[in-house]
Design an enzyme around this catalytic site. Structure first.
Site, short mmCIF file in Angstrom:
data_model
loop_
_atom_site.label_atom_id
_atom_site.label_comp_id
_atom_site.label_asym_id
_atom_site.label_seq_id
_atom_site.Cartn_x
_atom_site.Cartn_y
_atom_site.Cartn_z
N GLU A 59 -1.15 -5.51 8.63
CA GLU A 59 -0.32 -4.94 9.70
C GLU A 59 -0.93 -5.23 11.08
OE1 GLU A 59 0.38 -0.76 9.06
OE2 GLU A 59 1.13 -1.09 7.02
N LYS B 285 -0.92 -9.57 2.93
CA LYS B 285 -0.19 -9.07 4.10
C LYS B 285 -1.08 -8.10 4.84
CE LYS B 285 3.16 -5.73 3.93
NZ LYS B 285 2.58 -4.75 4.87
N GLU C 124 9.43 -4.60 10.52
CA GLU C 124 9.87 -3.31 9.97
C GLU C 124 10.48 -2.45 11.06
OE1 GLU C 124 7.06 -1.16 7.52
OE2 GLU C 124 8.34 0.63 7.50
N ASP D 273 0.85 -1.21 0.00
CA ASP D 273 0.00 0.00 0.00
C ASP D 273 0.88 1.26 0.00
OD1 ASP D 273 0.88 -0.08 2.60
OD2 ASP D 273 -1.09 0.18 3.53
N SER D 274 2.20 1.06 0.03
CA SER D 274 3.13 2.17 -0.19
C SER D 274 2.92 2.77 -1.58
CB SER D 274 4.59 1.71 -0.03
OG SER D 274 4.82 0.52 -0.76
N ASP E 194 -1.15 -6.34 -0.44
CA ASP E 194 -1.13 -5.68 0.87
C ASP E 194 -2.52 -5.13 1.18
OD1 ASP E 194 0.11 -4.79 3.14
OD2 ASP E 194 1.07 -3.04 2.20
O1 KIV Z 1 3.33 -1.04 1.69
C1 KIV Z 1 4.48 -1.44 1.77
O2 KIV Z 1 5.28 -1.36 0.85
C2 KIV Z 1 4.88 -2.01 3.03
C3 KIV Z 1 6.32 -1.90 3.36
C4 KIV Z 1 6.59 -0.61 4.04
C5 KIV Z 1 6.75 -3.01 4.21
O3 KIV Z 1 4.07 -2.46 3.79
#
Ligand code: KIV
Length: 285
Positions: A116, A114, A183, A45-46, A84
Site C-alpha cells: 500500500e 502487493k 481502492e 491482509d483482509s 499482500d
Molecule cells: O487485503 C485486501 O484484501 C486488500 C483489498 C482491500 C484491496 O488489500
C-alpha cells in the site's frame, strides 16, 4: 487453462479485455476460484478481518500471510497469485521490504506482491522490483493507514485530492510496479489514471473503466457480515446457507434422525458370530 503471467495482463489491457481478480485465503476456495476461471487471486491482509475476526488489517503478521498464501497456492496451482504485504513488513526500510517480499516467493510460490502507498513507498517499490519481484501498487483508500485518512473513506473526491491520487499513481508506475490497484476512488479519476498509465490498473470500488475488477471473496459470497462497503455486490448468501445447514444438523442430532443406517459402517458379513464371542468375553460378570 494455462497459467497467466504478468505480460498476459499487459496484453489484456492492450486488447481492452477485462481482468478478473478476487481475494482468497484458503485451499478449498482457491480450488473454486481456479475452477471458475478467475484471472488473478490476491491473498489479501483482509484475512485479518475475514478469517481471524480482527477489527482491522493492522495486527496481521508475515507468518499468517505466508501460511494463507501456501494454502491458496496449493488450491490454485495454475493461477497468478499475489501475496499482500502486511502492516510493518515494508514500512521500516527498503532492506526489510525486499526481505519480506522475497519470503512470499521463496516460501509460498507467489507470483507477485502487493503493498500500500504511493509516493511515500516509491523507494520500497523500486528496491523490491530491483530484486526481480513483480510488484502491484495499491493507492486511494489504503486500509493499513486508514487512521491517517480519517477512517475508511473514499479518496480523490475533490480536485486537490484527485491530483494527489494521480501523483501517487505516477510514482508507483515510475518506481517500476507492474500493476496498480485503485481502492475507493471516483470513476472519473480512475478512468483518467487507467488511460494515463501503461501498466494494468485494477479497481476495487473505483468504477467500471479500469483494466480489471477486484472484490473480497468473503464479501461477494455473503460470508463476511460485520459490514458491507458500498462497492460490494453480493453474488450469494453463504452465511445463510451455512447457518441453515448447521441448524438442520443440530436438529437432526437432537432428534436422533442423524446418523441414519446409510451413514454407518456395518460389520463384514460372517463376522457376527465372532463378535458375539468378543462381547461375551468383555461383558462384566
Ligand atoms: O487485503 C485486501 O484484501 C486488500 C483489498 C482491500 C484491496 O488489500
Amino acid at each position: 487453462m494455462k497459467k497467466k503471467a504478468v505480460f498476459d495482463f499487459y496484453e489484456m489491457k492492450r486488447r481492452g479485455e477485462i481482468i478478473t481478480w478476487l481475494t482468497c485465503y484458503d485451499y478449498p476456495t482457491a480450488r473454486f476460484e481456479e475452477t471458475a476461471g478467475v484471472d488473478m487471486i490476491l491473498v489479501g491482509d483482509s484475512l485479518g478481518m475475514c478469517v481471524y475476526g480482527y477489527a482491522s488489517t493492522v495486527p496481521v503478521t508475515m507468518e499468517q500471510c505466508i501460511y494463507h498464501c501456501q494454502a491458496v497456492r496449493a488450491g490454485a496451482p495454475n493461477t497468478f497469485v499475489i501475496g499482500d504485504m502486511p502492516f510493518m513488513s515494508y514500512q521500516k526500510s527498503d532492506e526489510d521490504a525486499v526481505f519480506n517480499a522475497g519470503r512470499f516467493l521463496k516460501e509460498a510460490q507467489m507470483d507477485a506482491i502487493k503493498l500500500e502507498g504511493g509516493k511515500r513507498v516509491a523507494s520500497r517499490i523500486r528496491a523490491i522490483v530491483d530484486a526481480g519481484i513483480v510488484v502491484c501498487g495499491h493507492i486511494g483508500l489504503t486500509p493499513q493507514s486508514s487512521g491517517q485518512l480519517g477512517g475508511h473513506k473514499a479518496q480523490g473526491r475533490t480536485a486537490e485530492s484527485a491530483r494527489a491520487v494521480i501523483e501517487d499513481a505516477l510514482a508507483v508506475e515510475g518506481a517500476g510496479a507492474q500493476m496498480l490497484l485503485l481502492e475507493a476512488v471516483p470513476p472519473e479519476v480512475a478512468a483518467f489514471i487507467t488511460k494515463r498509465l501503461r501498466i494494468p490498473v485494477l479497481s476495487i470500488g473505483a468504477g467500471p473503466q479500469c483494466d480489471g475488477q477486484l472484490l473480497i471473496v468473503s464479501d461477494m459470497i455473503g460470508q463476511f457480515q460485520a459490514f458491507t462497503p458500498k462497492f460490494v455486490k453480493k453474488y450469494a448468501n453463504v452465511a445463510e446457507v451455512i447457518t441453515e445447514a448447521i441448524k438442520e444438523y443440530v436438529k437432526e442430532v437432537r432428534s436422533r434422525s442423524f446418523p441414519a443406517d446409510e451413514h454407518c459402517y456395518h460389520m463384514v458379513k460372517g463376522e457376527e458370530e465372532g463378535f458375539q464371542q468378543v462381547i461375551k468375553e468383555y461383558t462384566r460378570k
